[in-house]
Motif scaffolding. Sequence first.
Motif, PDB file in Angstrom:
ATOM      1  N   GLU A 539       1.046  -1.155   0.046  1.00 53.54           N
ATOM      2  CA  GLU A 539      -0.064  -0.096   0.080  1.00 53.54           C
ATOM      3  C   GLU A 539       0.778   1.144  -0.090  1.00 53.54           C
ATOM      4  O   GLU A 539       1.938   1.456   0.633  1.00 53.54           O
ATOM      5  CB  GLU A 539      -1.049  -0.139   1.296  1.00 53.54           C
ATOM      6  CG  GLU A 539      -1.789  -1.322   1.219  1.00 53.54           C
ATOM      7  CD  GLU A 539      -2.876  -1.204   0.523  1.00 53.54           C
ATOM      8  OE1 GLU A 539      -3.248  -0.248  -0.138  1.00 53.54           O
ATOM      9  OE2 GLU A 539      -3.185  -2.555  -0.193  1.00 53.54           O
ATOM     10  N   SER A 540       0.521   2.055  -0.770  1.00 58.98           N
ATOM     11  CA  SER A 540       1.350   3.573  -0.787  1.00 58.98           C
ATOM     12  C   SER A 540       0.901   4.206   0.443  1.00 58.98           C
ATOM     13  O   SER A 540       1.826   5.019   0.929  1.00 58.98           O
ATOM     14  CB  SER A 540       0.836   4.168  -2.125  1.00 58.98           C
ATOM     15  OG  SER A 540      -0.432   4.421  -1.870  1.00 58.98           O
ATOM     16  N   GLU A 541      -0.063   4.062   1.131  1.00 59.22           N
ATOM     17  CA  GLU A 541      -0.585   4.889   2.310  1.00 59.22           C
ATOM     18  C   GLU A 541      -1.264   3.740   3.069  1.00 59.22           C
ATOM     19  O   GLU A 541      -2.001   2.919   2.610  1.00 59.22           O
ATOM     20  CB  GLU A 541      -1.556   6.308   1.982  1.00 59.22           C
ATOM     21  CG  GLU A 541      -0.912   7.152   1.037  1.00 59.22           C
ATOM     22  CD  GLU A 541       0.089   7.881   1.710  1.00 59.22           C
ATOM     23  OE1 GLU A 541       0.125   7.885   2.842  1.00 59.22           O
ATOM     24  OE2 GLU A 541       1.104   8.442   1.138  1.00 59.22           O
ATOM     25  N   PRO A 542      -1.459   4.217   4.382  1.00 55.02           N
ATOM     26  CA  PRO A 542      -2.061   3.379   5.241  1.00 55.02           C
ATOM     27  C   PRO A 542      -3.806   3.081   4.831  1.00 55.02           C
ATOM     28  O   PRO A 542      -4.312   3.814   4.438  1.00 55.02           O
ATOM     29  CB  PRO A 542      -1.895   3.949   6.740  1.00 55.02           C
ATOM     30  CG  PRO A 542      -0.760   4.845   6.656  1.00 55.02           C
ATOM     31  CD  PRO A 542      -0.784   5.086   5.050  1.00 55.02           C
ATOM     32  N   THR A 543      -3.910   1.940   4.973  1.00 58.85           N
ATOM     33  CA  THR A 543      -5.403   1.624   4.261  1.00 58.85           C
ATOM     34  C   THR A 543      -6.377   2.013   5.384  1.00 58.85           C
ATOM     35  O   THR A 543      -6.382   1.859   6.555  1.00 58.85           O
ATOM     36  CB  THR A 543      -5.321  -0.038   4.077  1.00 58.85           C
ATOM     37  OG1 THR A 543      -4.360  -0.167   3.065  1.00 58.85           O
ATOM     38  CG2 THR A 543      -6.587  -0.273   3.446  1.00 58.85           C
TER      39      THR A 543
END
Length: 550
Positions: A539-543
């Motif tokens: 993931e590029s950012e926290p989901t």
Amino acid sequence: MFRTSMLLPTRLRLLSTLALLPSLASAASTTAPAFDLERLSLNPTSRAALGTAAGSLREPGELRLALAAHYERSPLTLYRDGERMDSLVGSRTQVQLAGTYTVSKRFEVGAILPLMAHQGTRGFSNVGMTSPSSWGLGTPVLQGRLGLLDEASAPVSLAAELAVGLPVGNKDALQGSGGWDVTPRVSAGRTVGLVVLGLEAGVRLRNRTAVGSNAVGSELPWAATVATTGHKLRGELGLRSAVPLTDSPMPMELLAGGRYALGSRMEVFALGGPGLGTAPGTPAFRVMAGLSVSALQAVQPVMRPRIAEALPPTPAPAPVVVTEAPEPAPVAPPVAVVDVCAPNQSHSLEQCPDLDDDNDGVANAKDHCPVDPEDRDGFLDDDGCPEADNDGDAVADVVDNCPMVAGPASNQGCPAKQKQLVVITQDRLEIREKVYFASGKARVLPRSFNLLDQVAKVLISHPELKHILVEGHTDSRGRPETNRTLSQQRASAVVQCLAMRGVPADRLMAAGRGPDAPVASNDTSSGRELNRRVEFHIESEPTSGHVSRD
């Protein structure tokens, strides 16, 4: 008769032994036969096991050296009419030097030099024979190994080997017969879970030497080993034997041992066990201990050359010839001075050497790649350049499971012996085995520990993968809410396993999807098996959503 062995049961000795000396009186004033009493052929520089090479080679460019002390008890024993009379050689102590150099991925050369430090031979004088020397040079061995198959791309690792014993061993110390000792053989190996299975077989060609009423000579040696694959401590168990091509009993030895790594270049090892049989050269027991070191390893990629730090010299202006006094030039109005190194100002790299234009922490003047930011991966981080392939194995670091150790692309950039179960893709870590749980529970079974060890190692080696979402999935049988709860618990259990293996917990998230995202039909058992799975998403950012941190 001359024999080596542990004291076998009387019935077995009577069936398996023949008199080599018809009478003790006939041996008076005779000399001991000249032959090489040593049977053991180990691989102290091997990566797979001490007992066999298991078809594998070390890394190209590596020079491995080993020094070992070797003790044997009663390797030559006198029997008469099936009864053990005396140990002609009560003990032997040797020092062995060994070395291996891996020329390429397919070829390896090596040598072994045994030196006899002491040999107890009082038994010869007891039967009126001249005692052999108690020390001397053993039979030096030169060997080559050609890799034929690699387990990373084939069912097994396979290598052809040739060992040549030089005819210079001390004949007066039972260290040689004065002839050549040639052994062509093949070795094979396969990794199964946490162990490596090794097997080798060949033919040993050497002079035929009469020993009493029997003969020692050519034979068909073989060995089988089972060794663990740990990073620090590795154990092994091996069985060695040979089918004689002369009138001689069959030898056999059972040897167990282990190795312990002292850093990345050195390890200590020990091996020992009993001899089974009565063939010359089979001791009652033997032990060996020593250490091996990598004196030379594969060359790492070198730093890129520096860019020029000085401006090229400015051409000298053409000479001006003044023929008459020039008229005064008009006075220009004052021009505002602009700091080109100020924020938001255009400038060249040379004009502002103290700035850091690519924001990688290395000033322009020292940055070898001033417009290409450093990747900060622990490898050559001070030169200002991102290294796309740290270990130089032609596998880009972003998809290399072992970015600091060279390995083939077919094994995700890791050494072939470390069979990889994890593949880095653009959006996930694909796993080549399932994560197994206890039936109906969230307890991870030990059979999946090796897989999770690799997942953790990949994540630790790739800190740029900042957020990993671990998803648990089930099939459609049972209540959906119950399945979602179980899948969440299983995903959380996997996250806990990774955290215990050193992955920072703030990089991991768990999500239970239950039966909501099948990848196959739930109408068949094979489809339901595929749907019961664990996935690792990058993931590029926290989901956001129904996830948890553990």
